[in-house]
Design a protein around this motif. Structure first.
Motif, PDB file in Angstrom:
ATOM      1  N   HIS A   3      -6.258  -0.510  -1.289  1.00 42.07           N
ATOM      2  CA  HIS A   3      -6.970  -1.669  -2.182  1.00 42.07           C
ATOM      3  C   HIS A   3      -7.474  -2.668  -0.557  1.00 42.07           C
ATOM      4  CE1 HIS A   3      -5.032  -1.777  -5.906  1.00 42.07           C
ATOM      5  NE2 HIS A   3      -3.825  -1.918  -5.082  1.00 42.07           N
ATOM      6  N   SER A   4      -9.078  -3.142  -1.207  1.00 45.58           N
ATOM      7  CA  SER A   4      -9.588  -4.106  -0.144  1.00 45.58           C
ATOM      8  C   SER A   4      -9.270  -5.315  -0.888  1.00 45.58           C
ATOM      9  CB  SER A   4     -10.860  -4.059  -0.784  1.00 45.58           C
ATOM     10  OG  SER A   4     -11.602  -2.970  -0.706  1.00 45.58           O
ATOM     11  N   PHE A   5      -9.357  -6.111   0.265  1.00 43.98           N
ATOM     12  CA  PHE A   5      -8.563  -7.608   0.406  1.00 43.98           C
ATOM     13  C   PHE A   5     -10.097  -8.466   0.904  1.00 43.98           C
ATOM     14  CE2 PHE A   5      -7.068 -11.472   1.867  1.00 43.98           C
ATOM     15  CZ  PHE A   5      -6.943 -11.913   0.793  1.00 43.98           C
ATOM     16  N   GLU A   6     -10.274  -9.055   0.372  1.00 51.28           N
ATOM     17  CA  GLU A   6     -11.961 -10.229   0.810  1.00 51.28           C
ATOM     18  C   GLU A   6     -12.952  -9.294   1.160  1.00 51.28           C
ATOM     19  OE1 GLU A   6     -10.634 -13.417   2.900  1.00 51.28           O
ATOM     20  OE2 GLU A   6      -9.421 -13.949   1.464  1.00 51.28           O
ATOM     21  N   ASN A   7     -13.254  -8.875   1.809  1.00 52.09           N
ATOM     22  CA  ASN A   7     -14.370  -8.018   2.983  1.00 52.09           C
ATOM     23  C   ASN A   7     -14.180  -7.552   3.706  1.00 52.09           C
ATOM     24  OD1 ASN A   7     -16.218  -9.778   1.749  1.00 52.09           O
ATOM     25  ND2 ASN A   7     -16.155 -11.934   3.419  1.00 52.09           N
ATOM     26  N   SER A   8     -12.642  -6.812   3.590  1.00 44.42           N
ATOM     27  CA  SER A   8     -12.083  -5.616   4.487  1.00 44.42           C
ATOM     28  C   SER A   8     -11.385  -4.633   3.446  1.00 44.42           C
ATOM     29  CB  SER A   8     -11.255  -6.476   5.496  1.00 44.42           C
ATOM     30  OG  SER A   8     -11.345  -7.656   6.790  1.00 44.42           O
ATOM     31  N   SER A   9     -11.565  -3.315   4.217  1.00 47.84           N
ATOM     32  CA  SER A   9     -11.265  -1.996   2.716  1.00 47.84           C
ATOM     33  C   SER A   9     -10.638  -1.693   4.040  1.00 47.84           C
ATOM     34  CB  SER A   9     -12.255  -1.314   2.353  1.00 47.84           C
ATOM     35  OG  SER A   9     -13.010  -1.814   1.635  1.00 47.84           O
ATOM     36  N   PRO A  10      -9.339  -0.798   3.496  1.00 45.76           N
ATOM     37  CA  PRO A  10      -8.347   0.476   4.457  1.00 45.76           C
ATOM     38  C   PRO A  10      -9.505   1.715   5.211  1.00 45.76           C
ATOM     39  CG  PRO A  10      -7.356  -0.111   2.376  1.00 45.76           C
ATOM     40  CD  PRO A  10      -8.554  -0.769   2.393  1.00 45.76           C
ATOM     41  N   HIS A  11      -9.818   1.900   6.599  1.00 43.52           N
ATOM     42  CA  HIS A  11     -10.052   2.607   7.035  1.00 43.52           C
ATOM     43  C   HIS A  11      -9.147   3.867   7.603  1.00 43.52           C
ATOM     44  CE1 HIS A  11     -14.253   0.485   7.386  1.00 43.52           C
ATOM     45  NE2 HIS A  11     -13.407  -0.690   7.377  1.00 43.52           N
ATOM     46  N   ILE A  12      -9.372   4.949   6.817  1.00 45.16           N
ATOM     47  CA  ILE A  12      -8.517   6.333   6.919  1.00 45.16           C
ATOM     48  C   ILE A  12      -8.659   7.221   7.059  1.00 45.16           C
ATOM     49  CG2 ILE A  12      -6.836   7.338   5.085  1.00 45.16           C
ATOM     50  CD1 ILE A  12      -6.149   4.674   3.450  1.00 45.16           C
ATOM     51  N   HIS A  13      -8.637   8.484   8.098  1.00 40.98           N
ATOM     52  CA  HIS A  13      -9.216   8.971   8.655  1.00 40.98           C
ATOM     53  C   HIS A  13      -8.782  10.354   7.347  1.00 40.98           C
ATOM     54  CE1 HIS A  13     -10.107  12.953  11.224  1.00 40.98           C
ATOM     55  NE2 HIS A  13     -10.657  11.778  11.690  1.00 40.98           N
ATOM     56  N   ASP A  14      -9.522  10.993   7.737  1.00 41.18           N
ATOM     57  CA  ASP A  14     -10.105  12.469   6.199  1.00 41.18           C
ATOM     58  C   ASP A  14      -9.032  12.840   6.631  1.00 41.18           C
ATOM     59  OD1 ASP A  14     -12.783  11.248   5.648  1.00 41.18           O
ATOM     60  OD2 ASP A  14     -13.550  12.825   6.540  1.00 41.18           O
ATOM     61  N   THR A  15      -8.067  13.119   7.384  1.00 41.21           N
ATOM     62  CA  THR A  15      -6.535  13.939   7.854  1.00 41.21           C
ATOM     63  C   THR A  15      -5.559  13.593   7.697  1.00 41.21           C
ATOM     64  OG1 THR A  15      -6.936  13.467  10.743  1.00 41.21           O
ATOM     65  CG2 THR A  15      -8.298  15.252   9.493  1.00 41.21           C
ATOM     66  N   ALA A  16      -5.496  12.679   7.128  1.00 38.78           N
ATOM     67  CA  ALA A  16      -4.586  11.629   7.179  1.00 38.78           C
ATOM     68  C   ALA A  16      -3.964  11.631   5.525  1.00 38.78           C
ATOM     69  CB  ALA A  16      -4.465   9.977   6.781  1.00 38.78           C
ATOM     70  N   PHE A  17      -2.596  12.027   5.894  1.00 36.06           N
ATOM     71  CA  PHE A  17      -1.989  11.735   4.524  1.00 36.06           C
ATOM     72  C   PHE A  17      -1.616  10.894   3.606  1.00 36.06           C
ATOM     73  CE2 PHE A  17       1.933  11.941   2.468  1.00 36.06           C
ATOM     74  CZ  PHE A  17       1.817  12.155   0.433  1.00 36.06           C
ATOM     75  N   ILE A  18      -2.265   9.872   2.623  1.00 33.10           N
ATOM     76  CA  ILE A  18      -1.098   8.564   2.024  1.00 33.10           C
ATOM     77  C   ILE A  18      -0.807   9.184   0.858  1.00 33.10           C
ATOM     78  CG2 ILE A  18      -2.163   6.053   1.122  1.00 33.10           C
ATOM     79  CD1 ILE A  18      -2.725   6.593   4.310  1.00 33.10           C
ATOM     80  N   ALA A  19       0.702   8.922   0.281  1.00 35.00           N
ATOM     81  CA  ALA A  19       1.167   8.825  -0.589  1.00 35.00           C
ATOM     82  C   ALA A  19       0.511   8.391  -1.540  1.00 35.00           C
ATOM     83  CB  ALA A  19       2.421   8.604  -0.558  1.00 35.00           C
ATOM     84  N   LYS A  20       0.184   8.944  -2.915  1.00 38.92           N
ATOM     85  CA  LYS A  20      -0.240   8.598  -4.514  1.00 38.92           C
ATOM     86  C   LYS A  20       0.345   6.694  -4.544  1.00 38.92           C
ATOM     87  CE  LYS A  20      -3.144  12.165  -6.074  1.00 38.92           C
ATOM     88  NZ  LYS A  20      -2.991  12.899  -7.343  1.00 38.92           N
ATOM     89  N   ASN A  21       1.454   7.175  -4.411  1.00 35.50           N
ATOM     90  CA  ASN A  21       2.128   5.910  -5.091  1.00 35.50           C
ATOM     91  C   ASN A  21       2.524   4.474  -3.124  1.00 35.50           C
ATOM     92  OD1 ASN A  21       4.440   6.560  -3.253  1.00 35.50           O
ATOM     93  ND2 ASN A  21       6.242   7.067  -4.881  1.00 35.50           N
ATOM     94  N   ALA A  22       1.809   5.560  -2.122  1.00 33.51           N
ATOM     95  CA  ALA A  22       2.254   3.782  -1.148  1.00 33.51           C
ATOM     96  C   ALA A  22       0.917   3.098  -1.617  1.00 33.51           C
ATOM     97  CB  ALA A  22       1.406   4.551  -0.041  1.00 33.51           C
ATOM     98  N   THR A  23       0.659   1.417  -0.681  1.00 34.84           N
ATOM     99  CA  THR A  23      -0.059   1.369  -1.267  1.00 34.84           C
ATOM    100  C   THR A  23      -1.125   0.315   0.797  1.00 34.84           C
ATOM    101  OG1 THR A  23       1.175   0.416  -3.200  1.00 34.84           O
ATOM    102  CG2 THR A  23      -0.755  -1.404  -1.742  1.00 34.84           C
ATOM    103  N   VAL A  24      -2.121   0.139   0.168  1.00 32.69           N
ATOM    104  CA  VAL A  24      -2.022   0.225   1.967  1.00 32.69           C
ATOM    105  C   VAL A  24      -3.702  -0.813   1.429  1.00 32.69           C
ATOM    106  CG1 VAL A  24      -3.905   0.620   3.744  1.00 32.69           C
ATOM    107  CG2 VAL A  24      -2.370   2.165   2.556  1.00 32.69           C
ATOM    108  N   ILE A  25      -4.031  -1.772   1.672  1.00 27.57           N
ATOM    109  CA  ILE A  25      -4.657  -2.918   1.324  1.00 27.57           C
ATOM    110  C   ILE A  25      -5.235  -3.686   2.783  1.00 27.57           C
ATOM    111  CG2 ILE A  25      -4.339  -5.048   0.770  1.00 27.57           C
ATOM    112  CD1 ILE A  25      -2.045  -5.055  -0.916  1.00 27.57           C
ATOM    113  N   GLY A  26      -6.569  -3.814   2.882  1.00 30.33           N
ATOM    114  CA  GLY A  26      -7.037  -4.739   2.980  1.00 30.33           C
ATOM    115  C   GLY A  26      -7.857  -4.204   4.926  1.00 30.33           C
ATOM    116  N   ASP A  27      -7.476  -4.728   6.096  1.00 27.98           N
ATOM    117  CA  ASP A  27      -8.194  -4.329   7.099  1.00 27.98           C
ATOM    118  C   ASP A  27      -6.610  -3.623   8.195  1.00 27.98           C
ATOM    119  OD1 ASP A  27      -9.331  -4.353   9.655  1.00 27.98           O
ATOM    120  OD2 ASP A  27      -9.084  -6.400   9.976  1.00 27.98           O
ATOM    121  N   VAL A  28      -6.843  -2.483   6.829  1.00 26.56           N
ATOM    122  CA  VAL A  28      -5.854  -1.630   8.103  1.00 26.56           C
ATOM    123  C   VAL A  28      -6.711  -0.174   8.802  1.00 26.56           C
ATOM    124  CG1 VAL A  28      -4.037  -0.053   7.556  1.00 26.56           C
ATOM    125  CG2 VAL A  28      -4.633  -2.204   6.610  1.00 26.56           C
ATOM    126  N   HIS A  29      -6.379   0.395   9.515  1.00 24.97           N
ATOM    127  CA  HIS A  29      -6.867   1.537  10.108  1.00 24.97           C
ATOM    128  C   HIS A  29      -5.410   2.506  10.445  1.00 24.97           C
ATOM    129  CE1 HIS A  29     -10.918   0.210  11.154  1.00 24.97           C
ATOM    130  NE2 HIS A  29     -10.270  -1.209  10.582  1.00 24.97           N
TER     131      HIS A  29
END
Length: 171
Positions: A3-29
């Protein structure tokens, strides 16, 4: 869920694994070959969160910040199941044991090991290459070569598993 928050969206490297039921919000790299496991929550809605390379954040963990106190997790860190990290810094190659709580302004030194269920209070600095246990966490000894080998085994297992899970579309 990402999820984005205000003007920030997560930046996730293409080789990272994020489980579908994990939640990543906003200014996260999240950098390369890192993994965020099932039902973990990483909120970047107060201050930035920076997660380095080959970091594994295991199931049911929670990461959040305080105003002007970001979260920094350097390369090659293991964050065990059900860990809470709040506005803290975790230096490279550290291991945070299951159920530990790391609070505002705390700093975990490189190659340090925080035992399961430990509480690192606000502002506490755990020195590099030590084992800290308890509530509040206290350094109990220097780490051994056997400790380092086990920490590396755990980290490498998660890098390998994340590669598998990342290629599975049903997860």
């Amino acid at each position: 869920m990402i999820h984005s928050f205000e003007n920030s969206s997560p930046h996730i490297h293409d080789t990272a694994f994020i489980a579908k039921n994990a939640t990543v919000i906003g200014d996260v790299h999240i950098d390369e070959q890192s993994s965020v496991w099932f039902q973990t929550v990483i909120r970047g809605d107060v201050a930035p969160t920076r997660i380095g390379k080959r970091v594994n954040i295991q199931d049911l963990s929670m990461i959040h910040q305080s105003p002007n106190l970001p979260v920094t997790i350097e390369d090659d860190v293991t964050v065990g199941h059900q860990v809470t990290i709040h506005a803290a810094t975790i230096r490279h190659h550290a291991l945070i044991g299951m159920g530990a709580i790391i609070l505002d302004g705390a700093e975990i030194g490189e190659h340090a090991f925080i035992g399961a269920g430990s509480l690192v209070p606000p502002g506490k600095k755990i020195p590099p290459r030590t084992l800290a246990l308890g509530r509040p966490a206290k350094v109990v000894r220097e780490l051994t070569d056997k400790d380092y080998a086990e920490m590396e085994r755990i980290r490498q297992t998660y890098v390998t598993r994340a590669t598998y899970y990342r290629t599975e579309t049903d997860l």
